[in-house]
Design a protein around this motif. Sequence first.
Motif, mmCIF file in Angstrom:
data_model
loop_
_atom_site.group_PDB
_atom_site.id
_atom_site.type_symbol
_atom_site.label_atom_id
_atom_site.label_comp_id
_atom_site.label_asym_id
_atom_site.label_seq_id
_atom_site.Cartn_x
_atom_site.Cartn_y
_atom_site.Cartn_z
ATOM 1 N N GLN A 29 0.845 -1.207 0.000
ATOM 2 C CA GLN A 29 0.000 0.000 0.000
ATOM 3 C C GLN A 29 0.877 1.253 0.000
ATOM 4 N N ARG A 30 1.946 1.211 0.780
ATOM 5 C CA ARG A 30 2.896 2.336 0.844
ATOM 6 C C ARG A 30 3.564 2.556 -0.512
ATOM 7 N N ALA A 31 3.937 1.455 -1.172
ATOM 8 C CA ALA A 31 4.586 1.543 -2.488
ATOM 9 C C ALA A 31 3.651 2.163 -3.525
ATOM 10 N N LEU A 32 2.382 1.760 -3.474
ATOM 11 C CA LEU A 32 1.392 2.321 -4.410
ATOM 12 C C LEU A 32 1.199 3.816 -4.167
ATOM 13 N N ALA A 33 1.182 4.207 -2.914
ATOM 14 C CA ALA A 33 0.959 5.621 -2.568
ATOM 15 C C ALA A 33 2.132 6.504 -2.962
ATOM 16 N N TYR A 34 3.367 5.942 -2.903
ATOM 17 C CA TYR A 34 4.554 6.759 -3.173
ATOM 18 C C TYR A 34 5.254 6.385 -4.489
ATOM 19 N N ALA A 35 4.571 5.639 -5.345
ATOM 20 C CA ALA A 35 5.081 5.286 -6.688
ATOM 21 C C ALA A 35 6.398 4.506 -6.665
ATOM 22 N N ASN A 36 6.556 3.630 -5.673
ATOM 23 C CA ASN A 36 7.702 2.712 -5.696
ATOM 24 C C ASN A 36 7.340 1.535 -6.589
ATOM 25 N N ASP A 37 8.130 1.286 -7.627
ATOM 26 C CA ASP A 37 7.754 0.245 -8.592
ATOM 27 C C ASP A 37 8.333 -1.140 -8.286
ATOM 28 N N ILE A 38 9.202 -1.234 -7.254
ATOM 29 C CA ILE A 38 9.749 -2.533 -6.817
ATOM 30 C C ILE A 38 9.657 -2.602 -5.295
ATOM 31 N N VAL A 39 9.092 -3.688 -4.785
ATOM 32 C CA VAL A 39 9.030 -3.910 -3.335
ATOM 33 C C VAL A 39 9.878 -5.139 -3.021
ATOM 34 N N ILE A 40 10.901 -4.955 -2.183
ATOM 35 C CA ILE A 40 11.789 -6.070 -1.811
ATOM 36 C C ILE A 40 11.546 -6.411 -0.343
ATOM 37 N N ILE A 41 10.972 -7.594 -0.103
ATOM 38 C CA ILE A 41 10.611 -8.005 1.254
ATOM 39 C C ILE A 41 11.710 -8.883 1.852
ATOM 40 N N ASP A 42 12.328 -8.390 2.919
ATOM 41 C CA ASP A 42 13.354 -9.154 3.640
ATOM 42 C C ASP A 42 12.654 -9.980 4.714
ATOM 43 N N THR A 43 12.445 -11.262 4.455
ATOM 44 C CA THR A 43 11.704 -12.120 5.382
ATOM 45 C C THR A 43 12.635 -12.711 6.451
ATOM 46 N N ALA A 44 12.034 -13.321 7.445
ATOM 47 C CA ALA A 44 12.804 -13.934 8.533
ATOM 48 C C ALA A 44 13.442 -15.243 8.082
ATOM 49 N N GLY A 45 14.550 -15.577 8.702
ATOM 50 C CA GLY A 45 15.190 -16.864 8.459
ATOM 51 C C GLY A 45 15.267 -17.650 9.752
ATOM 52 N N ARG A 46 15.730 -18.850 9.675
ATOM 53 C CA ARG A 46 15.963 -19.677 10.862
ATOM 54 C C ARG A 46 17.335 -20.314 10.713
ATOM 55 N N LEU A 47 17.818 -20.923 11.773
ATOM 56 C CA LEU A 47 19.099 -21.624 11.678
ATOM 57 C C LEU A 47 18.969 -22.886 10.829
ATOM 58 N N HIS A 48 17.739 -23.403 10.753
ATOM 59 C CA HIS A 48 17.483 -24.580 9.897
ATOM 60 C C HIS A 48 16.029 -24.520 9.440
ATOM 61 N N ILE A 49 15.706 -25.303 8.439
ATOM 62 C CA ILE A 49 14.337 -25.307 7.899
ATOM 63 C C ILE A 49 13.400 -26.001 8.883
ATOM 64 N N ASN A 50 12.288 -25.345 9.212
ATOM 65 C CA ASN A 50 11.288 -25.985 10.063
ATOM 66 C C ASN A 50 9.881 -25.586 9.609
ATOM 67 N N GLU A 51 8.882 -26.256 10.152
ATOM 68 C CA GLU A 51 7.490 -26.057 9.731
ATOM 69 C C GLU A 51 7.001 -24.644 10.027
ATOM 70 N N GLU A 52 7.406 -24.095 11.174
ATOM 71 C CA GLU A 52 6.980 -22.750 11.563
ATOM 72 C C GLU A 52 7.447 -21.703 10.542
ATOM 73 N N LEU A 53 8.713 -21.806 10.156
ATOM 74 C CA LEU A 53 9.269 -20.877 9.168
ATOM 75 C C LEU A 53 8.519 -20.977 7.845
ATOM 76 N N MET A 54 8.346 -22.200 7.362
ATOM 77 C CA MET A 54 7.705 -22.396 6.062
ATOM 78 C C MET A 54 6.251 -21.929 6.062
ATOM 79 N N GLN A 55 5.564 -22.151 7.150
ATOM 80 C CA GLN A 55 4.164 -21.732 7.236
ATOM 81 C C GLN A 55 4.050 -20.214 7.161
ATOM 82 N N GLU A 56 4.975 -19.540 7.847
ATOM 83 C CA GLU A 56 4.973 -18.076 7.830
ATOM 84 C C GLU A 56 5.246 -17.550 6.413
#
Length: 448
Positions: free
Chosen positions: A177-204
């Motif tokens: 919504q912020r990108a649309l309001a301020y004409a940002n044409d690329i949104v780069i989402i830095d998501t969370a990581g874990r020390l290893h792959i688990n169900e909680e991470l993948m579900q999020e």
Amino acid sequence: MVFEGLADKLQQTFKKLRGRGKLSEADVNEAMREVRMALLEADVNFKVVKDFISRIKERAVGQEVMESLTPGQYVVKIVNDELTNLMGGTQSRITISSKPPTVVMLVGLQGAGKTTTAGKLAHYLKKQNKRPLLVAADIYRPAAIKQLEVLGEQLEIPVFSLGDRENPVTIAQKAIQRALAYANDIVIIDTAGRLHINEELMQELKSVKQAVKPHEILLVVDSMTGQDAVTVAENFNQQLGLDGVILTKLDGDARGGAALSIKAVTGCPIKFAGMGEKLDALEPFHPDRMASRILGMGDVLSLIEKAQTAIDLEKAQEMEKKFRKEEFTLDDFLDQMEQVRKLGPLDQILGMLPGMGNLKKLQDVKIDEKEIKRIEAIIRSMTKKERKDPAIINGSRRKRIALGSGTRVQEVNKLLKQFTEARKMMKKLQEMKKSGKKNSGFRLPFMR
């Protein structure tokens, strides 16, 4: 140099082949044994190596190769083709949506360099005339939010953050919504990581994907982890459906296994490679160019692209005129050092030149950053007149320059002597250029 160990072994193997007039099937088999060992030592997936060798042997023992005037070179061409295909064949670009903003979701485990890569990717896209927005969606590591904000400030790129109290899905939705309001044409989402792959991470991550429907899901993996990187890529791809991979630390002592296995094992193309710590050290991944670099054929196209972005053409032309007229000053020398530094580490640059990657002499050429700073301090402690005409720098001036730069008189003397020699060498190079003679080689003051 990229994949130094692997590159050395492959180049030595093919050097033997190039020197032979005719090749027998036994010659090819012996070379392929060495190639197989080199690839396995580089931590390339065993099945990938087996299929790779099989394809090369099938092509290399054909009548066309055996009857070729230069069969050794022909085999190298086959290996180059197959290496290129192994890494994806052609460059795979980011999908840019016709209806902005394009949403790019970065995923990966902790420690892979995801947050820094988000900044590097935003910087790269900004240089492509895009208007990126960075999104801090890693709420479990407060340092990640702060790190992204610092990167955004350095790069003059906006960062959207709601702190660590909102959930990642809400953050991602409000960021768009912020990108649309301020004409940002690329949104780069830095998501969370874990020390290893688990169900909680993948579900999020699945929830964020479902909420914002990203155009690109890119996995950030550390290339130095070898086959572990391939396993991580497989798991993320099965759960999320990746669009591509960004390999970090490819400039380090990475053995090459990840880059040579990921596409073959997962089907996911490598889209970018991190080639250093600086924020401009993210390069589009070109399979054909990387194969050429591994085999010592250079990567002139990437070198040209680097030069076009780093070097001021007008300044370069002006400098050439000064070389010819012998008007090269210490100010010009300072400017040249800055231009060269913009290109990146010298060993990487030289490694892009055909035939240079496997020269042992290059291993002795090291750029000493401390020495560069010392040289800069000495030159900046001089007056304009002294920089223009170093011949006027007598004993008392040298003492003053040493004091002003925090160095010793001996170091000032050394720089002035090396500069005089470099200027003589440049004059000699101009004369050689006219006569067509080869350069015997010289070193700048900051090379060890």
